[in-house]
Write a protein that holds these residues in place. Structure first.
Motif, PDB file in Angstrom:
ATOM      1  N   ALA A 182     -12.058  40.799  -8.900  1.00  0.00           N
ATOM      2  CA  ALA A 182     -12.477  39.420  -9.133  1.00  0.00           C
ATOM      3  C   ALA A 182     -13.792  39.143  -8.412  1.00  0.00           C
ATOM      4  CB  ALA A 182     -11.387  38.465  -8.656  1.00  0.00           C
ATOM      5  N   THR A 183     -14.341  37.960  -8.642  1.00  0.00           N
ATOM      6  CA  THR A 183     -15.557  37.545  -7.960  1.00  0.00           C
ATOM      7  C   THR A 183     -15.328  37.501  -6.451  1.00  0.00           C
ATOM      8  OG1 THR A 183     -16.158  36.202  -9.879  1.00  0.00           O
ATOM      9  CG2 THR A 183     -17.281  35.719  -7.815  1.00  0.00           C
ATOM     10  N   GLU A 184     -16.291  37.993  -5.681  1.00  0.00           N
ATOM     11  CA  GLU A 184     -16.228  38.029  -4.216  1.00  0.00           C
ATOM     12  C   GLU A 184     -15.109  38.945  -3.703  1.00  0.00           C
ATOM     13  OE1 GLU A 184     -18.396  36.570  -2.046  1.00  0.00           O
ATOM     14  OE2 GLU A 184     -19.534  36.057  -3.825  1.00  0.00           O
ATOM     15  N   SER A 185     -14.757  39.951  -4.470  1.00  0.00           N
ATOM     16  CA  SER A 185     -13.717  40.890  -4.026  1.00  0.00           C
ATOM     17  C   SER A 185     -14.297  42.137  -3.363  1.00  0.00           C
ATOM     18  CB  SER A 185     -12.851  41.313  -5.218  1.00  0.00           C
ATOM     19  OG  SER A 185     -13.610  42.049  -6.164  1.00  0.00           O
ATOM     20  N   GLY A 186     -15.615  42.348  -3.476  1.00  0.00           N
ATOM     21  CA  GLY A 186     -16.243  43.537  -2.919  1.00  0.00           C
ATOM     22  C   GLY A 186     -16.575  44.587  -3.944  1.00  0.00           C
ATOM     23  N   LYS A 187     -16.398  44.279  -5.213  1.00  0.00           N
ATOM     24  CA  LYS A 187     -16.667  45.246  -6.278  1.00  0.00           C
ATOM     25  C   LYS A 187     -18.151  45.630  -6.322  1.00  0.00           C
ATOM     26  CE  LYS A 187     -16.005  43.473 -10.255  1.00  0.00           C
ATOM     27  NZ  LYS A 187     -17.402  43.067 -10.564  1.00  0.00           N
ATOM     28  N   SER A 188     -19.027  44.650  -6.165  1.00  0.00           N
ATOM     29  CA  SER A 188     -20.459  44.936  -6.190  1.00  0.00           C
ATOM     30  C   SER A 188     -20.888  45.776  -4.987  1.00  0.00           C
ATOM     31  CB  SER A 188     -21.261  43.628  -6.213  1.00  0.00           C
ATOM     32  OG  SER A 188     -20.982  42.895  -7.396  1.00  0.00           O
ATOM     33  N   VAL A 189     -20.249  45.562  -3.832  1.00  0.00           N
ATOM     34  CA  VAL A 189     -20.569  46.359  -2.649  1.00  0.00           C
ATOM     35  C   VAL A 189     -20.162  47.812  -2.874  1.00  0.00           C
ATOM     36  CG1 VAL A 189     -20.124  46.642  -0.182  1.00  0.00           C
ATOM     37  CG2 VAL A 189     -20.345  44.357  -1.152  1.00  0.00           C
ATOM     38  N   TYR A 190     -19.003  48.015  -3.490  1.00  0.00           N
ATOM     39  CA  TYR A 190     -18.567  49.375  -3.823  1.00  0.00           C
ATOM     40  C   TYR A 190     -19.579  50.048  -4.744  1.00  0.00           C
ATOM     41  CZ  TYR A 190     -15.700  53.073  -5.932  1.00  0.00           C
ATOM     42  OH  TYR A 190     -15.241  54.277  -6.397  1.00  0.00           O
ATOM     43  N   GLN A 191     -20.053  49.299  -5.732  1.00  0.00           N
ATOM     44  CA  GLN A 191     -21.021  49.836  -6.689  1.00  0.00           C
ATOM     45  C   GLN A 191     -22.343  50.165  -6.013  1.00  0.00           C
ATOM     46  OE1 GLN A 191     -21.472  48.101 -10.890  1.00  0.00           O
ATOM     47  NE2 GLN A 191     -23.238  47.258  -9.838  1.00  0.00           N
ATOM     48  N   ARG A 192     -22.807  49.282  -5.122  1.00  0.00           N
ATOM     49  CA  ARG A 192     -24.057  49.544  -4.406  1.00  0.00           C
ATOM     50  C   ARG A 192     -23.933  50.767  -3.499  1.00  0.00           C
ATOM     51  NH1 ARG A 192     -24.627  43.685  -3.667  1.00  0.00           N
ATOM     52  NH2 ARG A 192     -23.796  43.870  -1.549  1.00  0.00           N
ATOM     53  N   GLY A 193     -22.793  50.900  -2.833  1.00  0.00           N
ATOM     54  CA  GLY A 193     -22.590  52.073  -1.976  1.00  0.00           C
ATOM     55  C   GLY A 193     -22.618  53.363  -2.758  1.00  0.00           C
ATOM     56  N   LEU A 194     -22.043  53.350  -3.951  1.00  0.00           N
ATOM     57  CA  LEU A 194     -22.053  54.540  -4.797  1.00  0.00           C
ATOM     58  C   LEU A 194     -23.475  54.893  -5.220  1.00  0.00           C
ATOM     59  CD1 LEU A 194     -20.515  56.670  -6.462  1.00  0.00           C
ATOM     60  CD2 LEU A 194     -20.294  54.964  -8.278  1.00  0.00           C
ATOM     61  N   ILE A 195     -24.250  53.900  -5.637  1.00  0.00           N
ATOM     62  CA  ILE A 195     -25.633  54.160  -6.053  1.00  0.00           C
ATOM     63  C   ILE A 195     -26.464  54.645  -4.879  1.00  0.00           C
ATOM     64  CG2 ILE A 195     -27.718  53.075  -6.974  1.00  0.00           C
ATOM     65  CD1 ILE A 195     -25.883  51.193  -8.560  1.00  0.00           C
ATOM     66  N   LYS A 196     -26.254  54.055  -3.707  1.00  0.00           N
ATOM     67  CA  LYS A 196     -27.002  54.465  -2.508  1.00  0.00           C
ATOM     68  C   LYS A 196     -26.758  55.938  -2.198  1.00  0.00           C
ATOM     69  CE  LYS A 196     -26.927  53.698   2.500  1.00  0.00           C
ATOM     70  NZ  LYS A 196     -26.124  54.913   2.786  1.00  0.00           N
ATOM     71  N   GLU A 197     -25.520  56.391  -2.324  1.00  0.00           N
ATOM     72  CA  GLU A 197     -25.208  57.795  -2.036  1.00  0.00           C
ATOM     73  C   GLU A 197     -25.753  58.724  -3.112  1.00  0.00           C
ATOM     74  OE1 GLU A 197     -23.889  59.177   0.548  1.00  0.00           O
ATOM     75  OE2 GLU A 197     -23.415  57.358   1.675  1.00  0.00           O
ATOM     76  N   LEU A 198     -25.727  58.286  -4.363  1.00  0.00           N
ATOM     77  CA  LEU A 198     -26.228  59.131  -5.456  1.00  0.00           C
ATOM     78  C   LEU A 198     -27.748  59.188  -5.492  1.00  0.00           C
ATOM     79  CD1 LEU A 198     -23.833  58.111  -8.383  1.00  0.00           C
ATOM     80  CD2 LEU A 198     -23.858  60.299  -7.175  1.00  0.00           C
TER      81      LEU A 198
END
Length: 448
Positions: A182-198
């Motif tokens: 849901a909104t403000e659940s941390g989904k976007s942070v997970y996505q950003r962390g994945l892109i940062k590592e890749l």
């Protein structure tokens, strides 16, 4: 006397401060050794109190009667060894005859209370031998990925598990994944962390961001980016065509003869020589509902193109080195025909906090029903906490480290020179101004 009291009080205050600020350090120095002694000292009595002991064998009873001795006590599972880790204890036990692993699994919460630990997880090593992973403190309270976390091509750390281990996103093992939250659940942070590592790896990143605000700031590291459904449809069609070209390349390497070594026979790009192997592609779809929802009859053909391309990529693209990472707040049949068929191709599942039980069932109802209760127990203030599962039915509680947008942008800008050029996707390369020499990682708008 006053000096002793002051020093004692100061020492206790320092210990309490370290316990709050650096629980890992406190555990290694004080909490861990104390828990180790507590577990080994009370092991037999705790197992008996939790109903995990069995009566003595008939031979021992007969021997005690013959020698007129006291009847032997019940026997708990044999404790093979206990070792301390950075976040808890790991104990290995051997079950007694007549016991089952399910008995210990159902008693895990009672063991946690008896030994005053934060979490106890049980897994079967082999027949009759179990491993108890015990966490001494809440490792998901303040998450920091270990600096020495293992990194390899297409296998990157993205979160920390509830037992203190690192949760990896391994595209070679789990090619396609679905992330729900849901909104403000941390989904976007997970996505950003994945892109940062890749960003630091030799991989082509392809983004579909119909909102135009999640992936656009990271565009310098993207080989292709679509920010509206029409462009996304064309981009996905180009990916399907690229997949076909890669299959032709694989077939050309499959000219099998009697003297061809087995190691040179391949059915995917990873068996090709390094010189001819195409670069792997990770396709990140943000807010899939915005991509598939239609508001007019004229948009249905476009939606059919999109869902057909996604299904084909989900079914076939792994061998071509193309991987899907689909994100959204909901992902159910209300999005239209073909959605459930696409979901069946997404092996990995990560579910953050959701607003209703139906959303949790969309993520785990078909692969890990036992995880539904854990998803619904995530509180709104626990941003970044999620449940990760795959088609094996196993699941674990994870939390993503806080990756700010500025951090992710800086990583993408720093590794912008690693962005590979895929000719089939050249029309969708983000149009960006030159990066200044003193770039500070400030997000720069991008257009596809």
């Amino acid at each position: 006397m006053v000096t002793v009291l002051v020093l004692t009080g100061g020492g206790i205050a320092a210990v309490l401060f370290v316990r709050r600020v650096r629980p890992d350090l406190y555990w290694m120095i004080i909490g861990g050794p104390a828990a180790h002694i507590r577990v080994t000292w009370s092991y037999a009595s705790v197992m008996d109190a939790c109903g995990l002991s069995v009566p003595p064998s008939r031979a021992r009873i007969l021997l005690a009667r013959a020698m007129r001795r006291e009847m032997p006590a019940n026997r708990p599972p044999k404790l093979l060894r206990v070792r301390q880790t950075r976040t808890g204890l790991v104990a290995r036990i051997r079950l007694q005859p007549g016991q089952d692993a399910y008995d210990v699994i159902t008693a895990a919460d009672r063991l946690r209370h008896s030994w005053r630990l934060h979490h106890v997880a049980v897994r079967e090593i082999r027949s009759g031998v179990l491993e108890l992973s015990m966490t001494g403190y809440d490792v998901l309270n303040r998450v920091h990925l270990p600096a020495r976390a293992e990194r390899s091509p297409l296998r990157v750390p993205v979160a920390v598990r509830g037992d203190g281990s690192v949760h990896y996103r391994d595209f070679r093992r789990v090619p396609h994944s679905l992330t729900v939250g849901a909104t403000e659940s941390g989904k976007s942070v997970y996505q950003r962390g994945l892109i940062k590592e890749l960003a630091s790896q030799r991989v082509a990143l392809v983004g579909v961001d119909c909102k135009g605000v999640e992936l656009a700031p990271l565009a310098r590291r993207f080989t292709a980016l679509a920010t509206d459904p029409d462009t996304a449809a064309d981009l996905l069609d180009a990916l399907v065509a690229e997949m076909g070209e890669r299959f032709q390349l694989i077939r050309a390497a499959q000219r099998i003869s009697a003297d061809t070594p087995d190691a040179q026979i391949t059915s995917d790009i990873w068996g090709l020589p390094d010189k001819t192997r195409p670069v792997p592609i990770v396709v990140i779809v943000d807010e899939v509902a915005e991509l598939l929802l239609v508001s007019a009859a004229s948009q249905k053909k476009r939606r059919e193109r999109i869902i057909t391309a996604l299904i084909r990529l989900g079914q076939l693209a792994r061998a071509a080195g193309i991987y899907l990472e689909v994100c959204g707040q909901r992902f159910g049949s209300e999005l239209g025909d073909g959605v459930t068929m696409l979901r069946a191709q997404l092996t990995g599942r990560v579910c953050h906090r959701v607003n209703d039980e139906a959303s949790a069932k969309m993520a785990f109802g078909d692969i890990a029903p036992d995880a539904l209760a854990a998803v619904l127990a995530i509180a709104p203030e626990q941003r970044g906490v999620a449940i990760a599962a795959d088609s094996t039915g196993g699941w674990s509680r994870i939390r993503t480290a806080n990756v700010t947008l500025r951090t992710a942008v800086a990583a993408c800008n720093r590794h912008a020179d690693l962005t590979p050029d895929v000719p089939a996707l050249s029309d969708f390369r983000p149009d960006l101004p030159p990066l200044p020499d003193d770039a500070t990682g400030v997000p720069v708008p991008a257009t596809a």
